[in-house]
Scaffold this motif. Structure first.
Motif, PDB file in Angstrom:
ATOM      1  N   HIS A 222      26.436  23.750  41.871  1.00 32.54           N
ATOM      2  CA  HIS A 222      25.549  23.092  43.742  1.00 32.54           C
ATOM      3  C   HIS A 222      26.803  22.764  44.630  1.00 32.54           C
ATOM      4  O   HIS A 222      27.383  22.462  44.192  1.00 32.54           O
ATOM      5  CB  HIS A 222      24.901  21.524  43.045  1.00 32.54           C
ATOM      6  N   GLY A 224      26.409  21.439  47.062  1.00 33.37           N
ATOM      7  CA  GLY A 224      27.043  20.305  47.678  1.00 33.37           C
ATOM      8  C   GLY A 224      27.352  19.076  47.198  1.00 33.37           C
ATOM      9  O   GLY A 224      27.961  17.728  47.781  1.00 33.37           O
ATOM     10  N   ASN A 269      22.869  27.374  48.616  1.00 35.43           N
ATOM     11  CA  ASN A 269      23.058  25.804  48.530  1.00 35.43           C
ATOM     12  C   ASN A 269      23.341  26.089  46.893  1.00 35.43           C
ATOM     13  O   ASN A 269      23.657  25.155  46.168  1.00 35.43           O
ATOM     14  CB  ASN A 269      22.351  24.879  48.697  1.00 35.43           C
TER      15      ASN A 269
END
Length: 407
Positions: A222, A224, A269
């Motif tokens: 991921h 983020g 992302n």
């Protein structure tokens, strides 16, 4: 037909309205339309049209079985969003040169052929000069069957979908054995002629060159929530390797380019799990090329290790230095050096670009003519050659063909 009218006819085929460049990829609709144009040009001149076992197109004047034929031509396919002149200039000029010779009343003593080699650019299947490589036995049937495009379509499947039976692909020594000389006219992919003030030049050699695939394998995660210190991001060593390629090429006086990249999973992302980049490198000699590619790979492995990323480097294609046959090259210089009792100095220059003539050079005597490119830009919609230079190229090619096939 005049050079201008032929050029105007071919110009719209496969042109992208968005980029202004060409997308004439092997065994697609645009390629089919280009092939139809070639056949129409051949038949309208009363030439004998042939499609060989590897999908290359031939237009014959005289009986090819006589042997010692003089052949000219190039290719009609393009790189993605390529320019109009790379390849097609040689094919159009070949038909125009034949027209000029007929207007002169030239009497041919040898068979003459014009050829359109298939899939020269390698834009669809990742390997350049497929048609000529197959004919010359430099690409095996097994290797050809393993070639796939971005959609997983194999070369034989693509040929079949385009209406051609791929069952017979492979070496074609009998056909190549008929050729006494092959001369390819091409737009210069550089500015040497423009700097020197010359319209036409003769090729001396093709630099050794190849394509290497760099597979950087990391860990998807991921974008983020994954801490920077916990990442194994293959994009980082890839980016540093791109800069290393530029550095190594500059230090060695060579060229190196990462011009194609594929990323998985390719999400904005998501940290990539795989970054695959293709290196194109070329140099004036083998030792320099080895130094550049070796330096790039060494740097890439160091960058990959620093990021906890695995790296595989695969050489996908390679062409050693090609020295065009000196006797034929000198004959071209002799022919073009005579003009109305004057003796002209015709520039002889090397090139970093690969061509079908280079592939065939190991089998038949080959030579190349270059036409001035005032910007030096190629493989781009901005590629350009002025019409008066193109016409000068046609005249030069006609002179060469007359000197080789009409004596």
């Amino acid at each position: 037909m005049t050079f201008h009218s032929m050029w105007a006819e071919l110009l719209p085929i496969g042109r992208s309205s968005a980029s202004g460049g060409y997308r004439r990829f092997a065994w697609t609709g645009a390629d089919t339309d280009c092939r139809a144009w070639f056949r129409q040009q051949a038949e309208s001149r009363g030439l004998t049209y042939e499609l060989d076992r590897n999908g290359n197109q031939w237009a014959w004047l005289g009986d090819p079985a006589e042997g010692d034929a003089v052949v000219t031509g190039s290719h009609l396919d393009s790189v993605p969003d390529g320019g109009a002149f790379d390849g097609p200039l040689g094919v159009v000029s070949s038909f125009a040169a034949l027209d000029e010779l007929r207007a002169r009343g030239a009497q041919f003593t040898k068979p003459l052929a014009i050829v359109n080699f298939g899939d020269e650019e390698g834009a669809r299947f990742g390997l350049a000069c497929v048609g000529s490589r197959l004919a010359a036995g430099q690409l095996t049937v097994e290797q050809a069957h393993r070639l796939t495009d971005a959609d997983g379509i194999t070369l034989p499947q693509a040929m079949e979908r385009a209406g051609y039976d791929p069952a017979g692909i492979g070496p074609d020594p009998e056909r190549l054995g008929r050729i006494g000389a092959f001369v390819e006219l091409h737009v210069e992919q550089g500015r040497a002629l423009d700097i020197g003030g010359d319209q036409v030049g003769i090729a001396s050699a093709i630099w050794p060159h190849g394509r290497w695939r760099f597979d950087f394998r990391g860990e998807a995660n991921h974008a983020g929530t994954t801490r920077l210190v916990d990442r194994h991001d293959p994009m980082l060593p890839y980016a540093e390797t791109v800069l290393a390629a530029r550095r190594e090429a500059r230090l060695a006086g060579a060229v190196a380019t990462f011009g194609k990249i594929a990323v998985e999973p390719n999400g904005v992302n998501a940290i990539p799990s795989l970054v695959r980049g293709w290196l194109d490198s070329r140099a004036a000699d083998q030792a320099t090329l080895d130094t550049v590619v070796g330096g790039v790979e060494k740097a890439a492995r160091e960058y990959a290790d620093a990021q906890g990323v695995e790296l595989d480097v695969i050489r996908e294609s390679f062409t050693p230095v090609v020295e065009f046959e000196h006797a034929l090259r000198d004959e071209l210089a002799r022919i073009l050096g005579k003009e109305r009792d004057a003796v002209l100095s015709v520039p002889v220059l090397g090139t970093g670009a690969g061509h079908d003539a280079g592939i065939l050079s190991g089998t038949v005597p080959t030579a190349m003519l270059f036409v001035r490119n005032p910007t030096g830009v190629s493989h781009s919609p901005a590629e350009f050659a002025a019409e008066d230079d193109c016409v000068a190229g046609v005249t030069a090619l006609a002179d060469v063909l007359e000197g080789l096939a009409c004596r």
